[in-house]
Design a protein around this motif. Structure first.
Motif, PDB file in Angstrom:
ATOM      1  N   UNK A 184      -1.156  -8.297   2.178  1.00 19.49           N
ATOM      2  CA  UNK A 184      -0.231  -8.883   3.146  1.00 19.49           C
ATOM      3  C   UNK A 184      -0.948  -9.638   4.262  1.00 19.49           C
ATOM      4  N   UNK A 185      -2.279  -9.645   4.253  1.00 19.05           N
ATOM      5  CA  UNK A 185      -3.056 -10.163   5.388  1.00 19.05           C
ATOM      6  C   UNK A 185      -2.826 -11.643   5.675  1.00 19.05           C
ATOM      7  N   UNK A 186      -2.460 -12.441   4.669  1.00 15.21           N
ATOM      8  CA  UNK A 186      -2.216 -13.869   4.902  1.00 15.21           C
ATOM      9  C   UNK A 186      -0.740 -14.198   5.041  1.00 15.21           C
ATOM     10  N   UNK A 187       0.096 -13.177   5.142  1.00 18.92           N
ATOM     11  CA  UNK A 187       1.540 -13.405   5.246  1.00 18.92           C
ATOM     12  C   UNK A 187       1.879 -14.137   6.540  1.00 18.92           C
ATOM     13  N   UNK A 188       2.928 -14.918   6.486  1.00 15.29           N
ATOM     14  CA  UNK A 188       3.363 -15.687   7.667  1.00 15.29           C
ATOM     15  C   UNK A 188       3.708 -14.790   8.846  1.00 15.29           C
ATOM     16  N   UNK A 189       4.151 -13.573   8.577  1.00 12.54           N
ATOM     17  CA  UNK A 189       4.549 -12.653   9.636  1.00 12.54           C
ATOM     18  C   UNK A 189       3.473 -11.676  10.058  1.00 12.54           C
ATOM     19  N   UNK A 190       2.242 -11.831   9.534  1.00 13.64           N
ATOM     20  CA  UNK A 190       1.183 -10.878   9.864  1.00 13.64           C
ATOM     21  C   UNK A 190       1.613  -9.464   9.515  1.00 13.64           C
ATOM     22  N   UNK A 191       2.114  -9.272   8.295  1.00 15.78           N
ATOM     23  CA  UNK A 191       2.705  -7.999   7.894  1.00 15.78           C
ATOM     24  C   UNK A 191       1.680  -6.884   7.763  1.00 15.78           C
ATOM     25  N   UNK A 192       2.148  -5.675   8.088  1.00  9.93           N
ATOM     26  CA  UNK A 192       1.333  -4.462   7.956  1.00  9.93           C
ATOM     27  C   UNK A 192       2.216  -3.343   7.405  1.00  9.93           C
ATOM     28  N   UNK A 193       1.569  -2.339   6.852  1.00  7.42           N
ATOM     29  CA  UNK A 193       2.267  -1.135   6.417  1.00  7.42           C
ATOM     30  C   UNK A 193       2.354  -0.182   7.610  1.00  7.42           C
ATOM     31  N   UNK A 194       3.550   0.332   7.869  1.00 10.05           N
ATOM     32  CA  UNK A 194       3.794   1.251   8.975  1.00 10.05           C
ATOM     33  C   UNK A 194       4.082   2.628   8.374  1.00 10.05           C
ATOM     34  N   UNK A 195       3.061   3.488   8.349  1.00  7.72           N
ATOM     35  CA  UNK A 195       3.177   4.750   7.608  1.00  7.72           C
ATOM     36  C   UNK A 195       3.173   6.007   8.475  1.00  7.72           C
ATOM     37  N   UNK A 196       2.918   5.863   9.783  1.00  9.59           N
ATOM     38  CA  UNK A 196       2.916   7.034  10.664  1.00  9.59           C
ATOM     39  C   UNK A 196       3.605   6.694  11.984  1.00  9.59           C
ATOM     40  N   UNK A 197       3.915   7.722  12.744  1.00  8.61           N
ATOM     41  CA  UNK A 197       4.600   7.513  14.026  1.00  8.61           C
ATOM     42  C   UNK A 197       3.676   6.959  15.102  1.00  8.61           C
ATOM     43  N   UNK A 198       2.378   7.064  14.902  1.00 12.74           N
ATOM     44  CA  UNK A 198       1.416   6.491  15.852  1.00 12.74           C
ATOM     45  C   UNK A 198       0.678   5.363  15.155  1.00 12.74           C
ATOM     46  N   UNK A 199       0.174   4.435  15.906  1.00 10.79           N
ATOM     47  CA  UNK A 199      -0.599   3.356  15.305  1.00 10.79           C
ATOM     48  C   UNK A 199       0.047   2.008  15.470  1.00 10.79           C
ATOM     49  N   UNK A 200      -0.252   1.116  14.535  1.00  6.82           N
ATOM     50  CA  UNK A 200       0.087  -0.290  14.674  1.00  6.82           C
ATOM     51  C   UNK A 200       1.557  -0.625  14.439  1.00  6.82           C
ATOM     52  N   UNK A 201       2.298   0.207  13.726  1.00  3.53           N
ATOM     53  CA  UNK A 201       3.686  -0.105  13.397  1.00  3.53           C
ATOM     54  C   UNK A 201       4.626   0.086  14.565  1.00  3.53           C
TER      55      UNK A 201
END
Length: 172
Positions: free
Chosen positions: A56-73
């Protein structure tokens, strides 16, 4: 008489020269609370020993996986979960929060069948169409999916604004 036999001979030749094919379509489906990826075998052959790499690193939305309650999501999070089929993560036992790539080993996908998994995907844009916790089709544009079947040459597809990436596989 030769003219009457010619069409039949041509269709036998064309049928004999045709080989079965297998193509893979990876679809991203935005949903709350879990987003879904569906890997569909749209071809005529069973596929075994499949590796799927999602980037997903080149996605237009800068997408990431959000898998925990803390962190980047943002807000809602969901870990990786197999919904249909036999597959496992290759990189580790889980997808880390904020990752933009994952790699899966899929045991098999029957012809005209699919396997799927759920996970939460967020965008990282300062201003986004649906807010950071929901992903629009245009935000997954330019993300990529790579398929390797039984160790053969990889096939790569780019996600389009409809949330789908298509990979053409060698005839089977």
């Amino acid at each position: 008489m030769f003219k009457a036999l010619l069409p039949a001979a041509v269709s036998v030749f064309l049928f004999a020269g045709a080989s079965a094919h297998a193509n893979i379509e990876v679809s991203f489906i935005e949903s709350a609370p879990k987003d879904r990826f569906v890997i569909s075998n749209t071809g005529q052959c069973e596929l075994k020993d499949v590796i799927l790499n999602l980037d997903l690193s080149n996605s237009s939305g800068g997408l990431i996986f959000d898998t925990t309650s803390t962190g980047a999501g943002v807000d809602v999070f969901q870990p990786f979960e197999v919904r249909k089929g036999t597959m496992e993560l290759l990189s580790s036992g889980k997808v880390e929060d904020g990752d933009s790539m994952l790699s899966l080993s899929i045991e098999s996908i029957q012809a005209n069948d699919s396997v799927s998994f759920t996970i939460d995907v967020d965008d990282t844009l300062p201003q986004s169409e649906l807010g950071n916790i929901r992903v629009s089709g245009s935000e997954i544009t330019n993300a990529s999916a790579e398929i390797i079947v039984q160790g053969n040459t990889p096939s790569v597809g780019m996600f389009k604004s409809d949330g789908k990436a298509l990979m053409l596989i060698s005839p089977c």
